[in-house]
Scaffold this motif. Sequence first.
Motif, short mmCIF file in Angstrom:
data_model
loop_
_atom_site.label_atom_id
_atom_site.label_comp_id
_atom_site.label_asym_id
_atom_site.label_seq_id
_atom_site.Cartn_x
_atom_site.Cartn_y
_atom_site.Cartn_z
N ARG A 1 13.59 -34.39 7.65
CA ARG A 1 13.47 -33.57 8.71
C ARG A 1 13.39 -33.94 9.95
NH1 ARG A 1 13.25 -28.05 9.12
NH2 ARG A 1 15.12 -28.59 8.05
N THR A 2 12.17 -34.92 10.27
CA THR A 2 12.03 -35.37 11.20
C THR A 2 13.20 -36.14 12.13
OG1 THR A 2 9.74 -35.90 10.51
CG2 THR A 2 10.43 -37.09 12.56
N VAL A 3 14.04 -36.76 11.14
CA VAL A 3 15.30 -37.39 11.84
C VAL A 3 16.29 -36.30 11.91
CG1 VAL A 3 17.28 -39.04 11.11
CG2 VAL A 3 14.84 -39.45 10.66
N GLY A 4 16.55 -35.34 10.81
CA GLY A 4 17.83 -34.42 10.80
C GLY A 4 17.49 -33.57 12.08
N GLU A 5 16.59 -32.91 12.27
CA GLU A 5 16.50 -31.91 13.40
C GLU A 5 16.81 -32.45 14.85
OE1 GLU A 5 12.57 -30.49 13.52
OE2 GLU A 5 11.74 -32.10 14.43
N THR A 6 16.76 -33.54 15.21
CA THR A 6 17.27 -34.22 16.39
C THR A 6 18.50 -34.86 16.71
OG1 THR A 6 15.81 -36.12 16.19
CG2 THR A 6 14.81 -34.38 17.13
N VAL A 7 19.18 -35.22 15.45
CA VAL A 7 20.41 -36.04 15.75
C VAL A 7 21.54 -35.29 16.29
CG1 VAL A 7 22.14 -37.30 14.31
CG2 VAL A 7 19.97 -37.48 13.60
N THR A 8 21.72 -34.09 15.73
CA THR A 8 23.06 -33.10 16.30
C THR A 8 22.76 -32.94 17.82
OG1 THR A 8 22.01 -31.26 15.28
CG2 THR A 8 23.95 -32.39 14.32
N TYR A 9 21.52 -32.79 18.29
CA TYR A 9 21.23 -32.50 19.56
C TYR A 9 21.75 -33.79 20.41
CZ TYR A 9 18.89 -27.91 18.68
OH TYR A 9 18.65 -26.61 18.59
N ASN A 10 21.05 -34.86 19.93
CA ASN A 10 21.46 -36.02 20.67
C ASN A 10 22.92 -36.48 20.85
OD1 ASN A 10 18.66 -37.44 21.47
ND2 ASN A 10 18.35 -37.36 19.20
N HIS A 11 23.52 -36.16 19.59
CA HIS A 11 25.02 -36.46 19.54
C HIS A 11 25.65 -35.59 20.59
CE1 HIS A 11 28.89 -37.35 17.73
NE2 HIS A 11 29.04 -36.34 17.59
N GLY A 12 25.35 -34.32 20.67
CA GLY A 12 26.24 -33.39 21.51
C GLY A 12 25.80 -33.63 22.95
N ILE A 13 24.70 -33.70 23.06
CA ILE A 13 24.26 -34.10 24.71
C ILE A 13 24.69 -35.34 25.21
CG2 ILE A 13 22.39 -34.03 26.38
CD1 ILE A 13 20.72 -32.40 24.46
N ALA A 14 24.63 -36.38 24.39
CA ALA A 14 25.17 -37.69 24.71
C ALA A 14 26.63 -37.46 25.08
CB ALA A 14 24.66 -38.86 23.68
N GLY A 15 27.17 -36.70 24.12
CA GLY A 15 28.87 -36.70 23.97
C GLY A 15 29.14 -35.95 25.24
N VAL A 16 28.58 -34.86 25.85
CA VAL A 16 28.73 -34.22 26.99
C VAL A 16 28.69 -35.45 28.28
CG1 VAL A 16 28.05 -32.47 28.59
CG2 VAL A 16 28.16 -31.86 26.05
N ALA A 17 27.47 -36.05 28.20
CA ALA A 17 27.33 -36.91 29.45
C ALA A 17 28.44 -37.93 29.40
CB ALA A 17 25.79 -37.47 29.22
N LEU A 18 28.68 -38.58 28.29
CA LEU A 18 29.65 -39.57 28.20
C LEU A 18 31.30 -38.83 28.82
CD1 LEU A 18 29.02 -41.81 25.13
CD2 LEU A 18 28.22 -42.29 27.31
N GLY A 19 31.47 -37.88 28.15
CA GLY A 19 32.81 -36.98 28.51
C GLY A 19 32.87 -36.71 30.00
N GLU A 20 31.56 -36.27 30.57
CA GLU A 20 31.80 -35.86 31.98
C GLU A 20 31.77 -37.27 32.96
OE1 GLU A 20 31.68 -32.48 33.14
OE2 GLU A 20 32.68 -33.00 31.12
#
Length: 391
Positions: free
Chosen positions: A131-150
């Motif tokens: 859970r410690t790993v799983g609960e943050t991965v998708t947030y990091n992935h999505g936010i990082a993806g937005v930053a790179l896309g912009e």
Amino acid sequence: MERIGHSIFTFLVMMASMSSFIELRAEEGPSMDVISEERWAEVDESVEKGLNWLASQQQPDGSFPTLPNGQPGVSGLCVLAFLAHGHTPDSEPYGEVVEKAVTYIAERQKPNGLIALIAPTGDEITRNVSRTVGETVTYNHGIAGVALGEAYSLTGGTSADEIKEVLEKGIKATLTMQNWQKARPVDQGGWRYLDLLDRDGEAVDSNLSNTVWQMLFLRSAKNAGFDVPQESIDDAVVFIKNCYHPDYGTFVLMPSHYDHRTRGMSGAGVVSLALAGMHESEEARTAGDWILENGFEKYNVVEPFGQTGFLDDRYHYGVFFCTQATYQLGGHYWENFFPRIVDVVLKNQRPEGSWEAERHSNDYKFGNTHTTAMMLLALGAPNQLLPVLQR
């Protein structure tokens, strides 16, 4: 940057970012006259202090301080804060800051496409994580993806070429996670934590908080010219509408029998529908009414508010999404929301330019680079310099 400069830059970005993903609205946008010229000058001063403070916090590797499991999401928020005020990797005085951060984020991608410092490292995405790993991965992935896309959309130089493959792999990872088999039919089309979650004996595979960031990522990528299947967006919209609760007149965290209203999820629901072109839906308007009824006057207070108790609210997270939401709605939503937010945000900025860390027990640990970026993004909503959040 003066307001006239913002307007010109906005026009150029808007022309460059048109796509079939969402039709730009023909209506006149929200008025800049909701606050006075003198107040705008104070906003500009606050923003410059905040950006200067963020720049001073950047680490040698290009990241911004937070816990390891908050990376590169927090660094992505900081990149978006600079971009939202016209500072790209090619500009001064913060171009090098943005460039280093973009490189840091891009280099955090795993072979399976996930953009996260702490995540499964194999060629395929596994959900067999703690859970410690799983609960943050998708947030990091999505936010990082937005930053790179912009950054990709707003940069024509070397950095755009370097992150193209990262974005392509990241999109594939997002689509893979969306298409996982969901235990509940009502969760189809959404996203949640990487690990398998069981709540009260019932698997819950999607929530609005994770879904909005993946939607933002896909919209950003689409704007930048990447292939995003319309079916993916359509499926996500079905899930988002399932998160609207007609009894409460707003969005809840997930389709469920229990009450989980927060200001952040109300704003996220409106923004999510706006990303799919549904600015004038009944769900968006009634959620906008709910946002106006549940304001942010008590700065960074974690306590029950509204008609019943909501103990899972994040203050800065809510300010960010509700500011973007009311801008998308325009009209009286924006006129009655933004001036009040400016008052409370400027009043509570620290002398050095930062804002407090989130007081919510789960988010306090991520520090105040996280919250400072959120406040700068809220103040930058009217600039309309981020293609993904243009009205």
